[in-house]
Design a protein around this motif. Structure first.
Motif, PDB file in Angstrom:
ATOM      1  N   VAL A   1       0.838  -1.202   0.000  1.00  0.00           N
ATOM      2  CA  VAL A   1       0.000   0.000   0.000  1.00  0.00           C
ATOM      3  C   VAL A   1       0.871   1.250   0.000  1.00  0.00           C
ATOM      4  N   ASP A   2       0.433   2.302  -0.722  1.00  0.00           N
ATOM      5  CA  ASP A   2       1.213   3.555  -0.697  1.00  0.00           C
ATOM      6  C   ASP A   2       0.450   4.719  -0.066  1.00  0.00           C
ATOM      7  N   CYS A   3      -0.781   4.484   0.428  1.00  0.00           N
ATOM      8  CA  CYS A   3      -1.524   5.513   1.172  1.00  0.00           C
ATOM      9  C   CYS A   3      -2.742   4.856   1.797  1.00  0.00           C
ATOM     10  N   THR A   4      -3.356   5.548   2.741  1.00  0.00           N
ATOM     11  CA  THR A   4      -4.631   5.084   3.294  1.00  0.00           C
ATOM     12  C   THR A   4      -5.705   6.130   3.038  1.00  0.00           C
ATOM     13  N   VAL A   5      -6.937   5.648   2.896  1.00  0.00           N
ATOM     14  CA  VAL A   5      -8.114   6.504   2.790  1.00  0.00           C
ATOM     15  C   VAL A   5      -9.046   6.087   3.918  1.00  0.00           C
ATOM     16  N   ALA A   6      -9.235   6.947   4.895  1.00  0.00           N
ATOM     17  CA  ALA A   6     -10.080   6.641   6.048  1.00  0.00           C
ATOM     18  C   ALA A   6     -11.440   7.300   5.861  1.00  0.00           C
ATOM     19  N   ILE A   7     -12.510   6.511   5.918  1.00  0.00           N
ATOM     20  CA  ILE A   7     -13.851   7.079   5.851  1.00  0.00           C
ATOM     21  C   ILE A   7     -14.600   6.697   7.125  1.00  0.00           C
ATOM     22  N   GLY A   8     -15.051   7.710   7.848  1.00  0.00           N
ATOM     23  CA  GLY A   8     -15.756   7.462   9.097  1.00  0.00           C
ATOM     24  C   GLY A   8     -15.478   8.526  10.132  1.00  0.00           C
ATOM     25  N   GLY A   9     -15.512   8.130  11.389  1.00  0.00           N
ATOM     26  CA  GLY A   9     -15.292   9.059  12.493  1.00  0.00           C
ATOM     27  C   GLY A   9     -13.958   8.840  13.170  1.00  0.00           C
ATOM     28  N   GLY A  10     -13.902   9.145  14.452  1.00  0.00           N
ATOM     29  CA  GLY A  10     -12.639   9.140  15.166  1.00  0.00           C
ATOM     30  C   GLY A  10     -11.948   7.790  15.235  1.00  0.00           C
ATOM     31  N   SER A  11     -12.709   6.692  15.281  1.00  0.00           N
ATOM     32  CA  SER A  11     -12.091   5.372  15.364  1.00  0.00           C
ATOM     33  C   SER A  11     -11.290   5.064  14.105  1.00  0.00           C
ATOM     34  N   THR A  12     -11.904   5.308  12.954  1.00  0.00           N
ATOM     35  CA  THR A  12     -11.230   5.032  11.691  1.00  0.00           C
ATOM     36  C   THR A  12     -10.083   6.000  11.448  1.00  0.00           C
TER      37      THR A  12
END
Length: 359
Positions: A86-97
């Protein structure tokens, strides 16, 4: 005017309606093409939709993010990151994610794109809180600050009334503490007051009309401002208490912030009159602590820690943990006062000056 230091944080913010459509473009700007999409189990379907939207720029979904960012989950996610190159992350959601994305970034240096779906505000902070062996610790480093944040008002329209209210008041807590932070400054004070005002006027509207676009946009705008405040200056008593209650008693993040905030404000009120005046002005009330308490009632939020499973017997242990290594605070952190504060938050009495409660 008193001298001050202001540090601007290097995040790119994309705000509006339909802005999720720009995700692929934002990855290109970062030079990324192998994204791992992060979510909680509850938002896995939404994460899958983001993955599909990314096409060949998306590699997989990791949907095990959990409250308070447990280190064992981070370590499991890192195995996926390594195996998929992986070369990046995409976080969708609230504080946990978002917390999971930060924890991965800390250990790998990978860039992050964050798509908030609540009003938590952690996407705008260089702060990471992690839980290991029943205690939550925090650190502040630019290594965990997301490179890009995409605010899409449309994604908040399905946020339930309860979560809208508590995550919004959680965001307000960031701005409240920024107003009396040791390293506060006039720029952050302006942002904090504006953020509190935006959320204070929009959250009651949302509680009665979840699809009110203007209120949703106002709340998301306020959340951004409040998060930026927390990202720019230090934390104090309120956050220490909530980190204690979350990390050591596993209480839910947003609800805990919502309940504790009025009592922490009442405790600090004698030592921070200017901050109290700004909070009161932003909320259109006479007293900051009771104004925040009443805001919680207007959005149907829980009012007592007892509703979250925190018992009278838990107060003493929480007091010991919270006072062991206290954050800087405008008022001295004294065990008797903190014990009384937590007792009142446990029972949910209407707050009054000096952290006490009244029947």
């Amino acid at each position: 005017m008193q001298p001050f230091v202001y540090n601007g944080l290097p995040s790119r913010v994309v705000f509006g309606q339909g802005t999720l459509s720009r995700l692929s473009e934002e990855l290109e700007l970062l030079g990324c093409s192998r994204a791992l999409v992060l979510s909680t189990p509850q938002q896995q379907q939404q994460a899958q939709e983001v993955l599909q939207q990314l096409g060949d720029k998306g590699i997989d979904v990791y949907a095990k993010a959990a409250m308070h960012t447990p280190v064992d989950i981070t370590e499991d996610a890192l195995e996926r990151v390594k195996s998929l190159d992986v070369d990046c992350t995409v976080a969708i959601g609230g504080g946990s994610t978002i917390g999971l994305g930060k924890a991965i970034a800390l250990r790998t240096g990978l860039p992050q794109v964050v798509i908030p779906t609540t009003y938590a505000g952690s996407e705008m902070t260089p702060i990471l809180g992690e839980t290991r062996d029943g205690e939550k610790t925090t650190q502040r480093t630019l290594d965990v600050l997301p490179e890009t944040v995409i605010y899409d008002v449309d994604l908040t329209l399905t946020l339930p009334a309860g979560m809208s209210g508590t995550s919004g008041i959680n965001a307000i807590a960031h701005a409240v503490e920024a107003l009396y932070a040791r390293d506060g400054n006039p720029v952050i004070a302006l942002m904090a007051e504006e953020g509190i005002a935006a959320l204070g006027r929009s959250l009651p509207v949302i509680a009665n009309d979840l699809t009110n676009i203007e209120a949703r946009a106002d709340a998301l705008y306020g959340a951004w401002l409040c998060g930026a405040c927390l990202g720019s200056v230090g934390m104090s008593l309120h956050h220490k208490l909530c980190h204690t209650l979350g990390g050591s008693f596993n209480l839910p993040h947003a609800e805990t912030h919502t309940i504790v905030l009025p009592y922490a404000v009442a405790y600090n009120a004698p030592a921070a009159p200017d901050a109290m005046a700004r909070i009161s002005r932003a909320l259109g009330c006479e007293d900051a602590a009771t104004g925040l308490y009443d805001l919680g009632r207007s959005v149907g939020a829980p009012s007592a820690l007892s509703e979250l499973g925190f018992s009278v017997e838990d107060v003493e242990r929480a007091t010991e943990i919270a006072t062991r290594n206290p954050y800087w605070n405008p008022r001295d952190v004294e065990a008797n006062g903190i014990r009384r504060l937590l007792s009142d938050a446990q029972s949910g009495h209407r707050p009054k000056m000096d952290g006490g409660g009244e029947q």
